[in-house]
Scaffold this active site. Structure first.
Site, PDB file in Angstrom:
ATOM      1  N   HIS B 228       0.825  -1.198   0.000  1.00 43.96           N
ATOM      2  CA  HIS B 228       0.000   0.000   0.000  1.00 43.96           C
ATOM      3  C   HIS B 228       0.867   1.257   0.000  1.00 43.96           C
ATOM      4  CE1 HIS B 228      -3.813   2.083   0.970  1.00 43.96           C
ATOM      5  NE2 HIS B 228      -3.003   2.969   1.494  1.00 43.96           N
ATOM      6  N   HIS B 295     -10.203   2.494  -1.625  1.00 43.69           N
ATOM      7  CA  HIS B 295     -10.423   2.019  -0.271  1.00 43.69           C
ATOM      8  C   HIS B 295     -11.268   0.755  -0.370  1.00 43.69           C
ATOM      9  CE1 HIS B 295     -10.492   3.594   4.105  1.00 43.69           C
ATOM     10  NE2 HIS B 295      -9.283   3.313   3.738  1.00 43.69           N
TER      11      HIS B 295
END
Lengths: 272, 960
Positions: B228, B295
């Protein structure tokens, strides 16, 4: 020409303050965005202004109910200075969340002597969801200084809790007969109707209310969002677009210019 | 302190809209025996009040005097014949409760300081239902296990919110002696998501410095090295085999997407691929920055909270770019499973796509609207492969001072944390989002879900704008994934930082030093402040009740030192932390799949096909979503997402006027089509770029000032056959950016979007590349919309229609994929976009719409019904390739670079002159008769339908 000073009240979650300031300035006022904490600290701050605008947004997240927490704060800290402001002949405008706050603080319609909201409320849309859409508004009163009588206007709404509900039938009749209903939702031809003409299910299609003086106006639609032609949803289909939202601000500024000769007006009430 | 319980119900005679929508949802679950649902708000307030004051709180604060009534204490089940079931939904301890915070403040305004405040929702279901139905309603509808507890019945009290204070206990994780198996086990056991090579690298670092790591050190490394945060895959070297031919990339990102940006070297690019968002010129004084994030994993678990914090997080990116931008627009693009899926076809551990969609839309709505940022552009895409891995892309654009586009933290600066407090929410979000989801994630990773409070963020934004104007800080960044760890770590990378963790303000007691450091609790930013500016900046923050805390100081030793109550709990070399991550080499394979074109019968009329495509979830009107977003706040709206005579036609792109006193505008669009990727992701990516650019050009955006963003969402890229398509798409990004001279300015990837079902089957998402684009509009008054304007105006098609039905919606609705995927002509596409942009800026065009899903037929239908006018079209006027001779291909082919343009008769000459060297043709006219008629080359009316019928078909699927 007298200088017109307008204060745009900020608070946690208020979010239409910049465009409201811009609209007031387009109308010729000198506008200032001020956080509510500054006024609570120094209540005399309001003295140099002739117009208070409570702009749209989600004050304190609309927690508990829309406008409720800010209304509670006003009731406990600012009710007196605001009432004095109105008594002095000055103007108060509440847009969307500002309207909800004025109602929930009991400032609108301001018919009863009590300092509390009793007769009317603004609650969840019948659709149970937030909606952004444009609506036609027909003025219902000659008393309100913000409004050009007879002129239907077109403005956007953007809210989840905009349904005006009145305590009972008798109160509603009094609102109407005493000229408290400022605007109704109508269609392009001026007729009342069901959703989406009346976008939230407001009783009697009420879109805005004014107080007994006509110097306090609260409305769910956003006049500050239609002050330039390119804000109209169909401006690309027409050569002539009137920015309807400007009438509200221009009328307010004009009223102050006509009724307040001096920039340093403070206590006495020269309102005609 | 005594706990007072208040229940607030609607008075009879006033509609309970929440109860009613729950009742509707119960009906949708297939439970018909519930006759009514009554909803109530519950407040639990700890305060030393007398009864009279409690009544005042109930009456004046918690209850609407007109339509609500309150009850102090616990109300019983309502009397009556129907059986009543009570369900109360409480937030789990430690989950942010914004309403409670507001109530606490309001009670203080009334003169009493309350202790703990909690809120809950109570539902009274009337009707005979079984216990298992009650459980279903509670679990599937009312509560989310990740963040909420359900109490059924009227007896139980929610668990106490009070937590024990934390006692320092420094934990070391012995690593030096572990064998490979032990290293892998440690990574798994502690949810570090580090692979063996990384664990070995860490091991050798600690062997070298001759000690074992503390837990917080290992957590910091895991977070900093997570996919990430560092995008290991996109930065790795790749050995790619394309149909057996070898290609080598030293650094995939640098050799493709970023290479184009570098080679184009536009002077209007200010800061690209460097900061939290890409920054480009807007006008003489201002710049705009743009960032799109995903997300996905959190939204799968908690659609509402996941998407809300998705938008909340991406808003902080521009706020944390340079010295901070003011957010001016949001974008959102979602991918879901098809919403009409049967409940029993949903894998275990997965929420129904309709529930995910409603939750995601509500989350973005409530956060974006409360922030006062217009959500102006987006798309929703449906494919059953998104069932377990919905994609939630959220974007934000900010406006900033051109002189404040860069940070300058210096040693000696104070590290100031501003905004919300730290809680246990979002622990391991960065690492969790880098791994694969399984059916157990719902329970195992509930702590990774964050709950947002937009008002905390709005308050923070309000004061940061003032602090920025006053020049009171040297650097700013957001606490996103990784929390303080990533914010302080990044800002201090070239300096060094000393942090006293116990100084950080907490939402509640009991957090360990490690939790404080890695919590992803929302709505926080980190600033570097000169000591002499501390007082002034604190005054601004305090003035609007925004909490700020000095948690440490930047140093010059390039070490990260963390202390808790004076005791050293971590000491890491910044060099190792940021540059120690091993470089990877990966393998990728692309084998061109053997797809074939289906053979479909030719028909006399394609009305049915057109209606079916208009009703396809991907094409159908998204008005239900769009209207829930405030797309006009800030007053800059010029081209809204909905347009046309009834304000309900589909705009190609949004245009906003970020500065109210200027006529300069910003056009915002996106492009995406995963279906093409099933045939070839290279052409998919180019189609996405072309689509995003077409959309900008259609509304009047400049073709020579386009900036692009890439967002790759892929499956497990350790598999060469999954990485191969990504490499293909990345190559296309380079080729597309070069051809259009449109640099990429920012990007992000989310990999491992796979789901392991209980039975071991793997669901992977399709290769999904979102292209977002912005451009400048010199004069917003020259913008155009897509709705047909006036009868007797002429309609042109610019751009060639080819025999390219592969991956089209025409094929999809008949269950085929096809082979002839639209292939972008890199030579013609930029010229076409340039000439259309010029025609619009010269005022020759009254409406313009691109051909995308559903091809020419859908484009014409949309223009007609959006304008409330008819269109008479003749395919003899269509510029087409020689092999595009079938009527269905002419109607529905999704060839790129095509624009339908409406021109007034008097502008015919001027328009035609501009188009001369392009494939173009006059295809018909706007008419008054309210029908769309399209005649084939043979003169037959192959489409002949009322625009009302077409519009209905288009609006019906989401008429929710």
């Amino acid at each position: 020409m007298a200088q017109v000073n307008a204060i745009v009240l900020r608070a946690a979650g208020i979010n239409c303050d910049m465009e409201t300031e811009y609209a007031l300035e387009l109308a010729g006022a000198r506008a200032q965005r001020v956080h509510i904490n500054r006024i609570i600290e120094d209540k005399n701050l309001l003295d140099e202004f002739q117009i208070i605008v409570l702009p749209g947004g989600f004050s304190y997240g609309d927690d508990v109910a829309a406008g409720k927490i800010l209304a509670n704060q006003i009731v406990h800290h600012l009710l007196e200075p605001i009432q004095k402001f109105i008594e002095q002949g000055k103007l108060v405008l509440g847009i969307c969340n500002g309207f909800q706050v004025l109602v929930k603080a009991g400032i609108l319609p301001g018919r009863t002597s009590s300092e509390r909201q009793e007769e009317v409320t603004i609650t969840y849309n019948d659709s149970a969801k937030f909606e952004d859409r444009w609506v036609y508004l027909a003025p219902q009163t000659d008393r309100c200084v913000f409004i050009e009588p007879g002129r239907q206007i077109y403005l956007p709404i953007a809210h989840g809790e905009g349904k005006v509900v009145v305590k009972d039938e008798a109160t509603l009749e009094q609102f109407k007969s005493e000229g408290h209903v400022a605007f109704k939702y109508v269609d392009a031809n001026g007729r009342e109707g069901d959703y989406p003409v009346n976008p939230n299910g407001s009783v009697d299609s009420i879109a805005g209310l004014t107080d007994t003086t006509g110097r306090v106006l609260g409305l769910m639609p956003h006049p500050e969002r239609f002050v330039r032609p390119t804000q109209h949803p169909r401006w690309s289909r027409s050569d002539n677009v009137d920015s309807d939202g400007m009438t509200i601000f221009s009328n307010a500024v004009k009223y102050v210019q006509e009724n307040f000769a001096s920039r340093h007006f403070s206590v006495s009430s020269p309102c005609s | 302190m005594k706990q007072w319980r208040f229940e607030v119900f609607n008075k009879s005679g006033f509609s309970d809209v929440h109860g009613k929508s729950v009742l509707d949802d119960i009906g949708e679950l297939g439970i018909a025996s519930v006759q009514a649902v009554q909803s109530a708000k519950v407040f639990l307030i700890e305060a030393d009040l007398d009864k009279a004051f409690a009544e005042r709180v109930g009456r004046e604060l918690l209850t609407d005097p007109v339509c609500e009534q309150y009850y102090v204490g616990r109300s019983g089940a309502p009397a009556g014949l129907a059986r009543a079931t009570l369900i109360e939904v409480h937030l789990k301890s430690g989950v942010t409760d914004p309403v409670a915070e507001s109530v606490r403040a309001a009670v203080a305004d009334m003169g009493v300081e309350a202790g703990n405040v909690r809120t809950a929702r109570k539902y009274v279901l009337l009707g005979q239902i079984t216990d298992s139905q009650t459980q279903t309603i509670a679990k599937k509808l009312l509560a989310n296990d990740c963040i909420e507890d359900c109490i059924i019945g009227n007896e139980e009290e929610p668990p106490s919110p009070h937590l024990r204070p934390y006692e320092l206990q420094i934990t070391h994780w012995p690593i030096r002696e572990l064998d490979d198996e032990g290293l892998a086990a440690l990574s798994k056991q502690k949810d570090l998501f580090l692979n063996l090579i990384e664990m070995q690298t860490i091991q050798s670092y600690y062997r070298q410095i001759d000690r074992d790591p503390t837990d917080i050190e290992l957590e910091s490394i895991a977070q900093t090295w997570s996919e990430h945060c560092v995008h290991k895959t996109l930065k790795s070297s790749v050995d790619m085999s394309v149909d057996g031919q070898q290609v080598y990339f030293e650094d995939l990102l640098k050799d493709t997407v970023f290479k184009a940006t570098k080679q184009l070297d536009k002077d209007w690019c200010i800061s690209v691929f460097a900061d939290n968002a890409g920054v480009v010129d807007f006008d003489d004084d201002s710049a705009v920055c743009f960032k799109v994030e995903t997300h996905n994993h959190p939204s799968a678990l908690d659609p509402y909270g996941g998407s809300a914090t998705g938008i909340g997080g991406v808003i902080r990116d521009p706020m944390g770019t340079g010295l901070g931008a003011r957010p001016i627009a949001n974008t959102d693009i979602f991918c879901f499973g098809e919403p009409d899926k049967k409940l029993e076809d949903i894998p275990k551990g997965v929420l129904h796509p309709r529930r995910i969609m409603k939750g995601v839309v509500a989350g973005v709505r409530d956060y974006g609207n409360r922030m006062g940022i217009p959500t102006v552009n987006g798309a929703v895409y449906f494919d059953d492969r998104y069932l377990a891995n919905p994609l939630v892309y959220c974007g934000n654009i900010g406006l900033m001072d051109k002189t404040k586009c860069f940070k300058n933290p210096q040693s000696g600066n104070l590290i100031v944390m501003v905004g919300g407090r730290i809680g246990r929410d979002g622990i391991h979000g960065a690492t969790f989002s880098s791994g694969q989801m399984t059916h157990e994630h719902e329970t195992v990773f509930s702590h990774a879900v964050q709950i947002g409070n937009p008002i905390t963020e709005k308050k923070m934004l309000d004061v940061l704008v003032q602090a920025n104007e006053a020049g009171l800080y040297e650097a700013i960044t957001d606490c996103g994934a990784g929390g303080l760890s990533s914010a302080v770590g990044e800002m201090g990378e070239n300096l060094g930082a000393d942090v006293d963790l116990e100084k950080a303000p907490l939402k509640y007691a009991g957090l360990s030093y490690t939790e404080i450091w890695i919590s992803e609790a929302q709505e926080r930013m980190v600033l570097a402040v000169k000591p002499e500016n501390l007082e002034a900046i604190t005054r601004i923050f305090d003035g609007e009740n925004v909490e700020s805390t000095v948690v440490g100081r930047f140093t010059d030793d390039r070490k990260l030192k963390l202390r808790y109550n004076g005791q050293l709990v971590a000491e890491l070399d910044m060099e190792f932390l940021h540059n120690g991550v091993p470089k990877y080499s990966r393998k990728a394979i692309w084998q061109t799949p053997a797809f074939a074109e289906p053979s479909l019968p030719e028909k006399d009329s394609y009305n049915g096909d057109l209606l079916q495509i208009l009703s396809a979830f991907n094409v159908a009107s998204k008005e239900w979503v769009i209207r829930q977003y405030d797309h006009e706040v800030q007053g800059g709206s010029v081209i809204k997402p909905l347009t046309g005579i009834d304000n309900d036609g589909p705009s190609d792109a949004a245009v906003i006027r970020p500065k109210l006193d200027s006529d300069k505008g910003l056009a915002i669009s996106c492009g995406m089509n995963p279906l093409y990727g099933d045939i070839d992701p290279y052409w998919m990516a180019l189609a996405g770029i072309d689509e995003a650019i077409r959309n900008l050009v259609c509304v009047g955006g400049r073709a020579d000032r386009i900036a692009l963003l890439d967002n790759f969402c892929w499956g497990d890229c350790t598999k060469p056959e999954t990485l191969g398509p990504l490499v293909r798409a990345a190559q296309a990004c380079y080729d597309g950016a070069m051809a259009f001279e449109a640099p990429f300015i920012s990007g992000k990837d989310s990999l491992n979007n796979e789901f392991a079902c209980e039975d071991g089957t793997q669901i992977s998402i399709p290769s999904t590349l979102l292209i977002s684009a912005i451009s400048i509009v010199d004069d917003v008054a020259k913008c155009v919309t897509m709705d047909a304007k006036k009868a007797s105006n002429l309609l042109f098609v610019v751009g060639e229609t080819k025999n390219e039905l592969g991956g089209s919606h025409y094929y999809k609705t008949s269950g085929h994929v096809g082979a002839n995927v639209p292939r972008l002509d890199l030579g013609t596409a930029p010229k076409t976009a340039g000439q259309i942009a010029r025609a619009i800026s010269e005022g020759l065009v009254v409406s313009c719409h691109d051909c995308s899903e559903g091809g020419l037929a859908v484009a014409l239908a949309e223009m007609a019904f959006a304008g409330g006018l008819g269109i008479d079209a003749d395919l003899r006027g269509l510029p087409r390739s020689k092999d595009c001779c079938r009527v269905d291909a002419q109607l529905f082919s999704e060839s790129n670079s095509r624009y339908v343009v409406e021109v007034k008769p008097e502008k015919y000459d001027a328009f035609v002159r501009l188009m001369l060297n392009l494939p173009f043709g006059q295809i018909g006219k706007v008419t008054e008769d309210g029908r769309l008629v399209i005649r084939s080359e043979a003169g037959r009316a192959v489409i002949d339908a009322e625009i009302d019928t077409l519009k209905q078909a288009w609006q019906k699927p989401f008429d929710w």
